[in-house]
Design a protein around this motif. Structure first.
Motif, PDB file in Angstrom:
ATOM      1  N   GLN A   1     107.919  26.249  18.805  1.00  0.00           N
ATOM      2  CA  GLN A   1     109.092  25.393  18.781  1.00  0.00           C
ATOM      3  C   GLN A   1     108.654  23.931  18.830  1.00  0.00           C
ATOM      4  N   PRO A   2     109.465  23.006  18.303  1.00  0.00           N
ATOM      5  CA  PRO A   2     109.032  21.622  18.112  1.00  0.00           C
ATOM      6  C   PRO A   2     108.764  20.878  19.404  1.00  0.00           C
ATOM      7  N   THR A   3     107.750  20.019  19.364  1.00  0.00           N
ATOM      8  CA  THR A   3     107.437  19.119  20.472  1.00  0.00           C
ATOM      9  C   THR A   3     107.442  17.698  19.914  1.00  0.00           C
ATOM     10  N   VAL A   4     108.564  17.339  19.296  1.00  0.00           N
ATOM     11  CA  VAL A   4     108.607  16.111  18.509  1.00  0.00           C
ATOM     12  C   VAL A   4     108.401  14.854  19.346  1.00  0.00           C
ATOM     13  N   ALA A   5     108.702  14.910  20.634  1.00  0.00           N
ATOM     14  CA  ALA A   5     108.615  13.707  21.450  1.00  0.00           C
ATOM     15  C   ALA A   5     107.172  13.251  21.634  1.00  0.00           C
ATOM     16  N   THR A   6     106.171  14.131  21.466  1.00  0.00           N
ATOM     17  CA  THR A   6     104.782  13.788  21.738  1.00  0.00           C
ATOM     18  C   THR A   6     103.969  13.583  20.468  1.00  0.00           C
ATOM     19  N   VAL A   7     104.594  13.621  19.325  1.00  0.00           N
ATOM     20  CA  VAL A   7     103.881  13.513  18.057  1.00  0.00           C
ATOM     21  C   VAL A   7     104.359  12.281  17.304  1.00  0.00           C
ATOM     22  N   ASN A   8     103.413  11.519  16.762  1.00  0.00           N
ATOM     23  CA  ASN A   8     103.755  10.331  16.001  1.00  0.00           C
ATOM     24  C   ASN A   8     103.979  10.723  14.547  1.00  0.00           C
ATOM     25  N   VAL A   9     105.236  10.887  14.172  1.00  0.00           N
ATOM     26  CA  VAL A   9     105.592  11.305  12.818  1.00  0.00           C
ATOM     27  C   VAL A   9     106.026  10.077  12.032  1.00  0.00           C
ATOM     28  N   PRO A  10     105.463   9.870  10.842  1.00  0.00           N
ATOM     29  CA  PRO A  10     105.861   8.698  10.054  1.00  0.00           C
ATOM     30  C   PRO A  10     107.310   8.765   9.623  1.00  0.00           C
TER      31      PRO A  10
ATOM     32  N   THR B   1     104.385  18.669  13.425  1.00  0.00           N
ATOM     33  CA  THR B   1     104.252  19.064  14.834  1.00  0.00           C
ATOM     34  C   THR B   1     103.594  20.416  14.981  1.00  0.00           C
ATOM     35  N   GLU B   2     103.199  21.011  13.863  1.00  0.00           N
ATOM     36  CA  GLU B   2     102.461  22.280  13.936  1.00  0.00           C
ATOM     37  C   GLU B   2     101.073  22.044  14.522  1.00  0.00           C
TER      38      GLU B   2
ATOM     39  N   SER C   1      99.553   8.531   2.865  1.00  0.00           N
ATOM     40  CA  SER C   1      99.586   7.274   3.618  1.00  0.00           C
ATOM     41  C   SER C   1      99.191   7.453   5.075  1.00  0.00           C
ATOM     42  N   ASN C   2      99.246   8.688   5.555  1.00  0.00           N
ATOM     43  CA  ASN C   2      98.932   8.971   6.965  1.00  0.00           C
ATOM     44  C   ASN C   2      97.886  10.085   7.034  1.00  0.00           C
ATOM     45  N   PRO C   3      96.666   9.793   6.596  1.00  0.00           N
ATOM     46  CA  PRO C   3      95.622  10.830   6.586  1.00  0.00           C
ATOM     47  C   PRO C   3      95.348  11.343   7.991  1.00  0.00           C
ATOM     48  N   GLY C   4      95.161  12.643   8.096  1.00  0.00           N
ATOM     49  CA  GLY C   4      94.899  13.250   9.389  1.00  0.00           C
ATOM     50  C   GLY C   4      96.137  13.487  10.219  1.00  0.00           C
ATOM     51  N   SER C   5      97.321  13.216   9.643  1.00  0.00           N
ATOM     52  CA  SER C   5      98.551  13.388  10.423  1.00  0.00           C
ATOM     53  C   SER C   5      98.902  14.845  10.632  1.00  0.00           C
ATOM     54  N   GLN C   6      98.423  15.720   9.759  1.00  0.00           N
ATOM     55  CA  GLN C   6      98.767  17.133   9.877  1.00  0.00           C
ATOM     56  C   GLN C   6      97.622  17.930  10.465  1.00  0.00           C
ATOM     57  N   ASN C   7      97.968  18.892  11.312  1.00  0.00           N
ATOM     58  CA  ASN C   7      96.990  19.783  11.913  1.00  0.00           C
ATOM     59  C   ASN C   7      96.803  21.060  11.103  1.00  0.00           C
ATOM     60  N   VAL C   8      97.631  21.245  10.091  1.00  0.00           N
ATOM     61  CA  VAL C   8      97.594  22.453   9.268  1.00  0.00           C
ATOM     62  C   VAL C   8      97.524  22.040   7.802  1.00  0.00           C
TER      63      VAL C   8
END
Length: 328
Positions: free
Chosen positions: A34-43, A326-327, A165-172
């Protein structure tokens, strides 16, 4: 998409055995975090950029298979994905339509972080219907397909731009799939979604799999609302809940109300049917419309840039970006 009969056609597929569905994990046997959006910097998803991507596709004219506009738009989409640094795979094939027409089709996949073992599949269809058969005027001529086709593609193009524009932003690994031949159907469910049917039976890359998938269809109209479509709830219930909960957490509850919608035949049905991938469909739901599901523009000439709204594109695009980024 979609004929009225498609609203219940998924049930016919299930009743007929829905081949290979017995091996599909359901929400009771497989889950996503389930999402943990508050702790992830999403563009920030750029709605102006997504709107421009819709307009660019429409500028080619109706993207009907076997036409110059279709070929030119397909080349443009491939070029844009490559320009954003994706590993692009083109799957070309022919398929016979319900009326006997042999269609030259092309599925397009853009892969980001291709070496990651855990992958998420995001999809839309990029073709437009060959006739505006619900329109009282010129029903045999195709429409612009600004919402039914171009809007979902535009959201994926903007996501691709953000990933570059945001390299490394995804964990998957994130795979953006554009299915062709979705809208060249009539009556029977199997006549629709030719691209996803072909891909499901002929996976590229070979042996491809994903943790789950999200399909975007008609995601750009003004005042759109998205209900929890029944096939999605049945076969990817946890994915549906993640999407809707994320939308509520980041302020888009008006677009994603906690309401259930009937099942329809869309590309996700055939992804579920032929692969091990659970896929949820984000698709506009308007039970007050003449069709009882889709908006008043559906398969009509009013499906043009006049109905496209940046706020809707933003709500869908930002929500999907949050979900995939957030994955863990």
């Amino acid at each position: 998409m979609k004929n009225n009969m498609k609203m219940w056609a998924f049930g016919l597929l299930l009743a007929a055995g829905f081949p290979a569905c017995d091996k599909k994990p359901t929400s009771e046997t497989a889950t996503v975090d389930q999402p943990t959006v508050a702790t992830v910097n999403v563009p920030a998803f750029n709605a102006d950029s997504a709107y421009a991507f819709v307009a660019k596709q429409v500028s080619f004219g109706p993207r009907v298979p076997n036409t110059a506009a279709h070929r030119a738009c397909g080349d443009y989409l491939v070029s844009k994905f490559k320009g954003y640094g994706a590993n692009v795979i083109e799957q070309t094939f022919t398929a016979k339509a319900y009326d006997g027409t042999v269609l030259s089709l092309r599925n397009i996949m853009a892969q980001f972080n291709p070496k990651a073992s855990k992958r998420i599949l995001l999809a839309a269809h990029w073709d437009t219907r060959h006739m505006a058969d619900k329109d009282p005027k010129n029903p045999t001529k195709p429409n612009d397909g600004a919402n039914d086709g171009a809007s979902g593609v535009a959201v994926l193009l903007e996501i691709a731009r953000q990933l570059q524009s945001n390299p490394g932003s995804q964990n998957v690994g994130i795979d953006l799939m554009l299915f062709d031949g979705e809208d060249y159907g009539q009556d029977a469910a199997e006549t629709w979604c030719l691209g996803s049917q072909h891909w499901g039976k002929n996976l590229v890359p070979s042996g491809y799999n994903a943790q789950y998938g999200i399909l975007l269809d008609m995601v750009g109209a003004k005042n759109a609302r998205f209900g929890k479509e029944e096939t999605s709830r049945t076969y990817a219930g946890d994915v549906v809940e993640k999407i809707w909960r994320t939308a509520h957490k980041i302020g888009y509850s008006d677009y994603f109300p906690m309401i259930d919608a009937p099942g329809i035949t869309d590309d996700h049905v055939f992804v579920i049917q032929y692969t091990n991938i659970r896929m949820a469909d984000i698709i506009a739901y308007d039970p007050t419309s003449p069709d009882g599901f889709f908006g008043e523009y559906h398969h009509r000439h009013t499906d043009n840039m006049d109905i496209i709204d940046r706020n809707t594109l933003k709500a869908v695009g930002q929500t999907v970006l949050h979900v995939v980024l957030t994955e863990q």
